[in-house]
Design an enzyme around this catalytic site. Structure first.
Site, short mmCIF file in Angstrom:
data_model
loop_
_atom_site.label_atom_id
_atom_site.label_comp_id
_atom_site.label_asym_id
_atom_site.label_seq_id
_atom_site.Cartn_x
_atom_site.Cartn_y
_atom_site.Cartn_z
N CYS A 108 0.83 -1.21 0.00
CA CYS A 108 0.00 0.00 0.00
C CYS A 108 0.86 1.25 0.00
O CYS A 108 2.05 1.21 0.32
CB CYS A 108 -0.97 0.01 1.17
SG CYS A 108 -0.25 0.06 2.80
N CYS A 109 0.24 2.37 -0.39
CA CYS A 109 0.92 3.67 -0.44
C CYS A 109 2.06 3.62 -1.46
O CYS A 109 1.85 3.28 -2.61
CB CYS A 109 1.38 4.05 0.96
SG CYS A 109 1.93 5.75 1.14
N ILE A 110 3.30 3.87 -1.05
CA ILE A 110 4.45 3.89 -1.96
C ILE A 110 5.03 2.49 -2.18
O ILE A 110 5.77 2.27 -3.14
CB ILE A 110 5.54 4.87 -1.46
CG1 ILE A 110 6.63 5.15 -2.51
CG2 ILE A 110 6.17 4.36 -0.16
CD1 ILE A 110 6.17 5.90 -3.73
#
Length: 224
Positions: free
Chosen positions: A135-137
């Protein structure tokens, strides 16, 4: 027995480690799904330490494993000791530590190098056909290692809501298929068993980020 899921952290704090809310959301949702989280982090120095009040680097030195232990309440192992055989899935939360301590994405973008330990772990789960949640980066790790995979980091058009949308363009340059998704949605690459969601790549209320991570965790546990 519940599924055993490795959670790999990159420090403690959004600007130089793992994003604390994302990491906590992963652990809470794993618990809710009846899965057993096993937390790991590499025993290496952080790229740098950021003062989270000023948003500026300091002269301090900190260790990724020692800092990650704060989130794991001390129940953590050195990533070098991870054995994929006894585990059912892998999840890596976001935070700048992924781009600074697990890889050099923060300074080198698509030309980055991924830490050998992290790359070996990702490749081992992938080869064993065990699901990976990012998730995210952290989907950039898969973008670099698994050419042609399908991922989301949210949207690919930059605006106030999506301040990091250029990341999607860079991932496309690496040969990946980026799929635009809202913060509460996930994308599943069935062939590669990759489950991704944008989390704090989106300027969204924290409960929406929490809910998106919940969907990611549920799908990872289901695929395991």
């Amino acid at each position: 027995m519940g599924k055993r899921v490795a959670v790999v952290l990159a420090g403690c704090g959004v600007y130089d480690g793992s994003e604390i809310h994302e990491s906590s959301a992963v652990l809470v949702h794993l618990s809710r799904e009846g899965a057993q989280a096993e937390v790991y982090a590499p025993d290496v120095d952080q790229m740098h330490v950021v003062d989270h009040v000023k948003g500026q680097p300091t002269q301090e030195k900190r260790n990724v494993l020692v800092e990650s232990a704060r989130i794991a309440r001390g129940n953590i192992k050195d990533l070098a000791k991870l054995d994929v055989k006894g585990l059912d899935a892998l999840i890596i939360p976001g935070g700048f530590g992924v781009a600074k301590n697990l890889s050099t994405w923060a300074t080198q973008g698509k030309n980055c190098v991924i830490s050998k330990e992290v790359e070996d772990v990702l490749k081992a789960f992938h080869a064993a056909k065990k699901p990976i949640g990012l998730c995210c980066i952290s989907p950039v790790l898969a973008a670099k290692i698994f050419p042609g995979c399908e991922l989301t980091v949210g949207h690919d058009t930059e605006c106030e809501k999506w301040p990091y949308a250029k990341t999607a363009e860079t991932m496309k340059e690496l040969g990946c298929k980026h799929v635009n998704k809202h913060v509460t949605e996930i994308h599943v690459d069935a062939k590669n068993k990759l489950v991704t969601t944008s989390a704090f790549m989106c300027n969204a209320p924290i409960h929406e980020i929490y809910d998106g991570i919940g969907k990611m965790v549920r799908e990872v546990v289901r695929l395991a």
